[in-house]
Design an enzyme around this catalytic site. Sequence first.
Site, PDB file in Angstrom:
ATOM      1  N   SER A 147       0.806  -1.219   0.000  1.00 20.82           N
ATOM      2  CA  SER A 147       0.000   0.000   0.000  1.00 20.82           C
ATOM      3  C   SER A 147       0.842   1.273   0.000  1.00 20.82           C
ATOM      4  O   SER A 147       0.503   2.248  -0.685  1.00 20.82           O
ATOM      5  CB  SER A 147      -0.944   0.001   1.198  1.00 20.82           C
ATOM      6  N   HIS A 203       0.411   4.521   4.480  1.00 20.15           N
ATOM      7  CA  HIS A 203      -0.120   5.206   3.300  1.00 20.15           C
ATOM      8  C   HIS A 203       0.443   6.623   3.209  1.00 20.15           C
ATOM      9  O   HIS A 203       0.805   7.091   2.126  1.00 20.15           O
ATOM     10  CB  HIS A 203      -1.640   5.270   3.367  1.00 20.15           C
TER      11      HIS A 203
END
Length: 222
Positions: A147, A203
């Site tokens: 991610s 993230h």
Amino acid sequence: MLVNHLFSAVRRRSWFNRLSADNVVLGLIIANAAVFMLWRIEDRKFMVENFMISLDNFRSGRIHTLVTSAFSHIDIGHIAFNMIGLYFFGTNIARTFGPEFLLKLYLAGAIGGSVFYLLHHGYMDLSSKGQGMWVMDSSRTPGLGASGAVNAIMLLDIFLNPRATLYFDFIIPVPAILLGIFLIGKDVLRVMEGNSNISGAAHLGGAAVAAIAWARIKRGRF
């Protein structure tokens, strides 16, 4: 010695130049799929120690997990979502800036995501001191997934093409920049709420890498 190093660098660059954007994206997807399969055949302790990021692993000297964790998935939905993002946004980045740039961006996003993950869990670890024996030791909470790396690739593409139309949840058309703001805001909220299922910190590490890459491109230094 210097001459040999220069020749080696030239050969490596020549090799990258022969690769297409699709080749590099496919190679990254295959690498992720290989580690996904490895989870099903290898000893779990080995995988946790070598393909997951955690304060415990980092303190034990397993620095390679900063990168290897970004090729690691256990859940089929997790790897599918990340690989779809890598395919669509990664192909565009590689075709624009070259396959070597994409690979470097993926690795930088992986490291950035891992570093932010460690910083966040280090903060939670310090904050939990003195709160009793029932508080979970965050140093032993491992994370994994591409991610952070995919976020770096996706957000760089958004920063470079803010007026493009993207499809939220593959259905709703929205301007790319609005989707980028929504994603970053959601990850900030995850960090503030201490969401343990999805690492907003990882993230945001990818987002930071995307911002740095965007700034360098704007200065003509990519």
